[in-house]
Design a protein around this motif. Structure first.
Motif, short mmCIF file in Angstrom:
data_model
loop_
_atom_site.label_atom_id
_atom_site.label_comp_id
_atom_site.label_asym_id
_atom_site.label_seq_id
_atom_site.Cartn_x
_atom_site.Cartn_y
_atom_site.Cartn_z
N GLY D 108 0.69 -1.28 0.04
CA GLY D 108 -0.04 -0.02 0.07
C GLY D 108 0.84 1.10 0.01
O GLY D 108 0.57 2.19 -0.91
N LEU D 144 -5.94 -0.09 -1.29
CA LEU D 144 -6.71 -1.17 -0.65
C LEU D 144 -6.83 -2.38 -1.78
O LEU D 144 -6.57 -3.53 -1.33
N SER D 272 -6.37 -5.70 2.98
CA SER D 272 -6.63 -4.40 2.36
C SER D 272 -6.70 -3.25 3.52
O SER D 272 -6.29 -2.34 3.17
N VAL D 276 -4.70 0.31 2.87
CA VAL D 276 -4.88 1.68 3.22
C VAL D 276 -4.25 2.43 3.81
O VAL D 276 -4.02 3.56 3.62
#
Lengths: 323, 263, 397, 397
Positions: D108, D144, D272, D276
């Motif tokens: 991410g 994500l 996910s 983020v």
């Protein structure tokens, strides 16, 4: 591509890989012994291993200080530090089990893992603290014994140092001894019984706690020996230098089939060879686009591939799950 | 008309050992029992039926659809569900949660409905909960709905496992020694419950059972296995008097007092 | 919900409150007259040895130079922070540092990876950071007024190495190894680029995080037999490498950047490193008498030879103290802004040469030495011979 | 009733104390403790909610305005809470031991770092990058998705493995991602290797909030969303399937749970959240390099989950808070306090702390103490601080 070069270094790389592999195998035994009996990853084994190296270096430094290092025959010194290193690590392993793992034996499996991580952190910085008070340094150098550094030239492209031979011989001896203990002695039978079924073993009159302590003792001793050999072979140790080899050795144990003693050996050597070949050849084969820095990726990718096709490791038996 | 469930010449080998050799089995409706001495291959047969083992030869069909090669969860979705010989509940979940898991195959909600708490989600959850309560009621565990499975009494755990299996709305139910460890009275009650289920829901049931009294009382048909082979089949009364069955049983009965757990 | 945890929490809180309030007042009771100098470097974990060097160098300098400020009535304190070599810890520490208004300057960090995000925080309040060790060009290329460094830049030091390899060592072929850190790889890349420009054939360029076993890397090097091996990294890793390479019969010459500048290199490498060269901004003791004094003081106080960057930390602190003195002269309390601005005006001749900052905060002209290891006795590290001297200005991008 | 009064009083009192003694770590702990008390106390839900809202939305930013350090700690706590909640799904609910979780955080972080900095120009050519700050918000979603995709990619081949075999493969995967990040500066420069990527664009701050406040609120919002998502997943057939897999994978499958799909979903969901937060982390730090994504970080997050109580949402929250606060504040505070005592020349039992050898510097115990705390916690409270409480379902009459 420079083919003569590629071929020329092949025997040396093979030998380098095997030596590294034996080192991993020795450390891996500690993980495998404990896992075989308790199904628990002894995360602190890397520190137990490095403590052996520190015991060894302390003795060597004291001998050197007393001027005895040059006068005593080197095999004696070697045996002395090996035994002391093994004793030190074994004692530590047993105490760690007693204090940090035994109270958690009934707990879910991840609990002792975290405790082991705590032990690992604690020991790393404890060693650092003790050594920095005691020697005002915690990067310690193994005093060299000149005999050990001598090299035999086998061919023009292949040579081997005495200390590498020592590693191989010692590793083979230990593996053989361990195999004999586990498979041929009464104690070994008891260890296997506890590994199979703790409750049943205790019904048969086996003192489970003692056997588990013994397992840690043996695993710790192997780790201690590996630590001393590590120091002798590579020369520099610090409290954190056990961590990466420990991780690799654990990988080797899994690769071979964790809980399986010959598996640790096979896994160690496979991993050692993979690393050596990756580090030596990747750069040559890709014209410098990828180099030695990818050796770990290479090793882990092979691990993943092997586990996909043999989910219990190379020598691990494929256990059917039954309803 | 073809049978609801049919297995033809099922063979399963483990290494050199032949656990099942060419077993035929068929069931149209009602309750069929599989009996046989320990190690006869009964649980292995169940494992083949429910997709835990792949058979080496033979075919298994349910409503004319082959089950061979399907995963256990796919078979459950088709309508074949089972219980286990050594109870395998979700020990740290409550009784009602265990039953709710059993309904997994019948929930069609997507991830989004769950995250957004759509109307469909609330509706489904309410429906599931009501059904779970009804099932617990049926097996007499309503009072224990919020108890953790691990803490239930042994007999209750067996009944909970039954409720959990029923939750998947099976057309065929495979029960592996459902009365093991129960008193005669508890076993009798359970059998009455099974009879009712057959009557109410049109459920077909295959039983593995050691309790002969139960078997004789409840079964429409009995299949006898020994050493992986089918040695007899027929209505309870016929099987009871079959010479090979008596031999197989008497031959082993002497050696074992209590059925040991096969694990 | 059982009442038990509630009670336990309540009791704990009450106890905490009893301890906290008086302790809080104690902590805030520090009066006006205190000036604090903070260090940030890893004090625990694998890089603690180098991090501690920074802290100890600063400590020595604070004790040595605080006299004037104390005469003016200020109390001078050192506040060491452990950034654990982790960027998130470094940033949190930085926030803590800027919240303590007494801290007027930060000496740190060891890792550029920690220094960059942390200096974003210092910048918010215009708190000066003087780096003793971050050689990554990015540090000052961002153009922050509050960021200074007394050490050289990777792009300069790599060039010094290749210049020496070409002109003095007459190397035709070289093999470059680095440790995969910002520092090591940075220096190594600049060395390689410039060496190739000068016509040296670079036979290989390898990075490795390995700390112990260099066998598989050495084998191909030995087969290629380069004139020179350049190791971009720190002595802890280079020592075992050089030692193992010589043991395996590699005959090439060795060269490295200022990460080699530690007596521990000979402790680890022994005879293998005798005769090798390294580049450094820290002058040999024979040239700078002050440096000799520093080494002796350090040894006397801490019982060991200075680690790399300890001398740079010492100089950085001396500069900071000078700047603070300058702003405190008129009797008014020194502020962070004033100190930050004053640092730019400081000219200081310290133990690593004379330092004067350019607009970006780099030393205007870096004086580089190429030194040769003369003995395998760690005690004689200070006798290392100056082979060459090069003056190179920081690139103005 | 008494609880309600107490809770209000505690929050108010401790907030006042923080305002009065802005430098005292103990007082800030008192504030955090009062929130814990509020959570545990037997008070009506509206009061609890209101107190939390006031404390987190009003008091905390105000405190942070006076002392940015606390806000930084709170923000980092939030980041780790989200990570712990993500890992909690994988380890706590689905029972899959993942030792390489930080890899998803890294994925991410690099996603935004590459496109939110000039780095992407090196890959795609041209000068279109960095993207405008506004792109940050859509990139939360991109991060994500990329992280979830990576989770699937890892999950597909390895989910057949059991227990510790899975653990070691995830560990290997975590290392692979870090080593890739460290090495993908050639042949194509994607990650800029150990030198890391900087400057990374920060998002436009809504309502003209100061940067640190804005990040605090951003993290707070994400954490709130993550908690809601976690709750909803846990209370659905999906969460029940995960727990069933954890309890007995074979039985779960026999009950109709498709193992591979459920496990993949767990991996993807867990990943996910990390993705983020990775995006937020890279923007907050302005700089990232592979050092932030080591194996030890994965271990740290795992320790949070288990310390808090596996499979429990409040557990993951408190676990992350305790570990982060311990590391950033308590242990740091302790060593700073000891350092102050030392500077003040306090004597203990006739032994002056000034004479304390530098090897015994207080700042160096931190990791050791953390280790001991882990061991003690496991021995005396193995179920974690807030173990899972089975939710009792309302039965229809």
């Amino acid at each position: 591509m420079d083919y003569p070069l590629l071929v020329g270094i092949f025997p040396q790389v093979l030998l380098d890989g095997i030596i590294l592999g034996f080192m991993y195998a020795l450390i891996a035994l500690g993980y495998t012994m404990v896992y075989g009996v308790l199904e628990f990853i002894n995360f602190a084994h890397s520190e137990i291993f490095i403590v052996g190296a520190f015991v060894g270096v302390e003795i060597l430094l004291s001998l050197k200080g007393a001027g005895l290092l040059e006068t005593l025959p080197w095999p004696l010194v070697l045996v002395l530090i090996l035994v002391a290193g093994m004793a030190g690590s074994a004692a530590l392993a047993v105490s760690v089990e007693r204090i940090a793992y035994r109270p958690l034996r009934a707990a879910p499996r991840l609990i002792p893992l975290i405790s082991a991580i705590g032990v690992s952190f604690f020991l790393q910085d404890l060693i650092r603290l003790v050594e920095s008070v005691w020697r005002n340094a915690f990067n310690l150098v193994y005093p060299t014994m000149d005999v050990l550094n001598e090299r035999f030239e086998l061919t023009s492209t292949l040579d081997v140092s005495v200390k590498s031979l020592v590693v191989i011989v010692a590793a083979l001896l230990m593996l053989w001894a361990l195999h004999a203990i586990v498979n041929r002695t009464k104690v070994g039978t008891a260890i296997r019984a506890v590994a199979e079924d703790q409750a049943a073993a205790s019904l048969m009159g086996i003192n489970v706690n003692r056997i588990i302590s013994l397992t840690f003792l043996i695993g710790g001793a192997m780790g201690g020996a590996a630590g001393v050999l590590f120091g002798v072979q590579y020369g520099l140790i610090n409290p954190y230098s056990g961590f990466i080899p420990g991780l690799k050795a654990f990988t080797a144990a899994v690769l071979g089939g964790i809980g399986n003693i010959p598996g640790a050996m096979v896994g160690g050597i496979v991993l050692g060879l993979l690393e050596a070949f990756a580090a030596s050849y990747l750069s040559l084969l890709t014209g410098g686009a990828f180099g030695a820095e990818y050796k770990d990726i290479f090793a882990f990718s092979v691990l993943i591939l092997i586990l996909i096709f043999r989910p219990k490791g190379l020598l691990g038996e494929v256990v059917r799950e039954r309803a | 008309m073809a049978a609801l469930f049919e297995a033809r010449s099922v063979t399963k080998r483990f290494g050199g050992l032949t656990a099942l050799s060419s077993v035929d089995f068929a069931l149209e409706s009602g309750i069929a029992s599989i009996i046989g001495p320990n190690g006869a291959g009964k649980t292995t047969l169940f494992n083949v039926f429910t997709g835990l083992y792949a058979c080496d030869e033979g075919s298994v069909t349910f409503r004319q659809q082959s089950l061979v090669g399907l995963r256990p969860d796919e078979i459950t979705t088709l309508g074949v569900c089972r219980t286990f010989q050594n109870i395998r509940l979700f020990a740290n979940m409550t009784a009602i949660e265990n039953v709710l898991v059993g309904m997994h195959a019948r929930v069609t909600l997507g991830l989004w409905s769950v995250l957004a708490h759509t109307a469909g989600f609330h509706h489904t959850e309410r429906r599931l909960q009501a059904r779970a309560e009804a099932l617990l009621e049926r097996v007499g565990l309503r009072r224990h709905a919020n108890d953790v499975a691990r803490n239930l009494a042994y007999g209750s755990q067996r009944r909970l496992e039954l409720a959990r299996a029923l939750a998947s709305e099976p057309a065929l139910l495979l029960l592996d020694e459902p009365t093991a460890g129960m008193t005669q009275g508890e076993a009798g009650a359970l059998m009455r419950l099974l009879r009712d289920l057959v009557a109410d829901l049109g459920l077909a049931i295959i039983l593995i059972e050691h309790n002969m009294r139960v078997v004789m009382e409840v079964s429409d048909r009995v299949t006898v296995l020994d050493h992986g082979e089918k040695i007899a089949e027929g209505p309870p009364r016929d099987v009871q008097t079959n010479a090979r069955v008596i031999e197989a049983y008497l031959g082993t009965r002497a050696r074992e007092r209590r059925p040991r757990a096969e694990r | 919900m059982s009442r038990y945890p509630v009670r336990v929490t309540a009791v704990l809180l009450a106890a905490l409150a009893l301890v906290a309030l008086p302790a809080g007042s104690h902590l805030t009771a520090q009066g006006k007259g205190t000036i604090k100098i903070a260090t940030q470097s890893p004090l625990s974990g694998g890089q603690a040895a180098l991090g501690e060097g920074i802290k100890l160098g600063t400590q020595l300098a604070v004790e040595k130079f605080k006299g004037n400020l104390e005469k003016m009535g200020y109390k001078v304190e050192l506040v060491p922070f452990d950034d654990q070599a982790k960027p998130d810890v470094g940033v949190a520490n930085a926030k803590n540092i800027i919240a303590d208004k007494d801290i007027l300057v930060v000496i740190g960090h060891l890792n550029s990876g920690v220094a960059i995000p942390s200096s974003e925080v210092y910048k918010e309040v215009n708190l000066a950071m003087i780096s003793p060790a971050n050689t990554n060009p990015t540090i000052t290329d961002r153009g922050y007024a509050s960021v200074y460094r007394v050490c050289g830049r990777d792009d300069v030091q790599g060039v010094v190495g290749s210049e020496f390899a070409h002109a003095t060592l007459k190397a035709k072929t070289a093999f470059v190894i680095h440790d995969k850190t910002t520092y090591g790889q940075g220096v190594a890349e600049f060395f390689k680029a410039d060496a190739e420009k000068k016509g040296i054939k670079v036979l290989g360029f390898e990075g490795t995080e390995e700390k112990s076993n260099f066998d598989p890397i050495i084998t191909p090097i030995k087969a290629k037999n380069p004139d020179l091996i350049y190791f971009g990294g720190i002595y802890e890793q280079a020592g075992p490498f050089f030692k193992q390479a010589r043991e395996k019969g590699v005959k090439s010459k060795f060269l490295g950047p200022d990460g080699m500048d530690s007596s521990d290199l000979t402790k680890i490498g022994g005879k293998a490193v005798v005769g090798m060269h390294y580049t450094s901004v820290a002058g040999p003791v024979s040239v700078y008498p002050q440096a000799k004094q520093f080494a002796e003081d350090y040894k006397k106080k801490f019982g060991k030879n200075p680690e790399p960057f300890a001398a740079q930390a010492y100089d950085a602190t001396a500069i900071a103290v000078k700047a603070i003195e300058a702003t405190a002269k008129g009797g008014k309390a020194p502020t962070r802004e004033a100190v930050t601005a004053a640092i730019r005006g400081v000219r200081h001749t310290g133990i690593t040469g004379s330092v004067e900052f350019d607009a970006k905060g780099d030393p205007k002209k870096a004086l580089y030495f190429v030194l040769q290891v003369v003995s395998d006795n760690p005690e004689k590290w200070g006798d290392n011979k100056e082979v060459k001297r090069l003056v190179i200005a920081a690139p103005s991008k | 009733m008494i609880h309600g009064v107490l809770a209000v009083a505690m929050v108010a009192l401790s907030a006042w104390a923080v305002a009065t003694f802005p430098r005292s770590v103990l007082v800030f702990l008192l504030f955090q403790g009062s929130l814990l008390f509020t959570y545990l106390a037997r008070i009506p839900a509206w009061l609890r909610g209101a107190l939390f809202a006031v404390a987190l939305l009003v008091l905390m930013p105000v405190i942070g305005y006076y002392n940015g350090y606390y806000l930084e700690v709170a923000t980092q706590v939030g980041i780790f809470v989200a990570l712990a909640l993500g890992l909690n799904i994988v380890v706590g609910l689905a029972g899959l031991l993942d030792l390489g979780y930080v890899a998803f955080f890294a994925v991410g972080a690099y996603t935004w770092a590459i496109f939110g900095s000039p780095q992407a120009n090196l890959i795609f050519g041209g000068g279109a990058f960095p993207l405008a700050p506004g792109w940050f918000y859509p990139f939360l979603l991109v991060g994500l998705l990329v992280a979830a995709g990576t989770g699937l990619l890892l999950g597909l081949p390895v989910l057949r493995l059991h227990g510790d075999y899975l653990a070691i493969v995830t560990l290997g995967f975590g290392e692979v991602i870090r080593v890739l990040a460290n090495n993908l500066d050639k042949p194509i420069n994607i990650t800029n290797g150990p030198k890391g990527i900087t400057p990374i664009v920060r998002p436009p701050m809504p309502f003209g909030l100061p940067t640190s406040e804005a990040f605090y609120f951003l993290v707070l919002v994400i954490v709130a969303v993550v908690i809601v998502v976690n709750r909803r997943l846990e209370d659905s057939h999906i969460g029940r399937a995960w727990e069933a897999i954890r309890e007995d994978q074979l039985a779960a499958q026999a009950m109709g749970v498709p193992l591979v799909r459920a496990k993949l979903l767990a991996f993807a969901c867990g990943a996910s959240f990390a993705g983020v937060m990775g995006v937020v982390f890279s923007a907050k730090q302005v700089f990232i390099n592979p050092e932030s994504f080591t194996f030890l970080e994965s271990i740290g997050v795992l320790a949070m989950v288990i310390l808090g109580g596996m499979g429990s949402i409040p557990g993951a929250v408190i676990g992350a808070t305790v570990v982060t606060v311990l590391n950033l504040q308590v242990l740091k505070g302790l060593s700073l306090w000891l350092n102050e005592l030392k500077n003040a020349g306090v004597t203990v039992l006739g032994y002056s702390l000034t004479d304390l050898p530098t090897q015994l510097e207080p700042a160096k115990y931190e990791r050791m103490i953390f280790g001991v705390i882990l061991i003690l916690m496991m021995i005396f409270r193995p179920q974690g601080i807030f173990p899972v409480r089975r939710r009792a379902r309302e039965l229809e009459r």
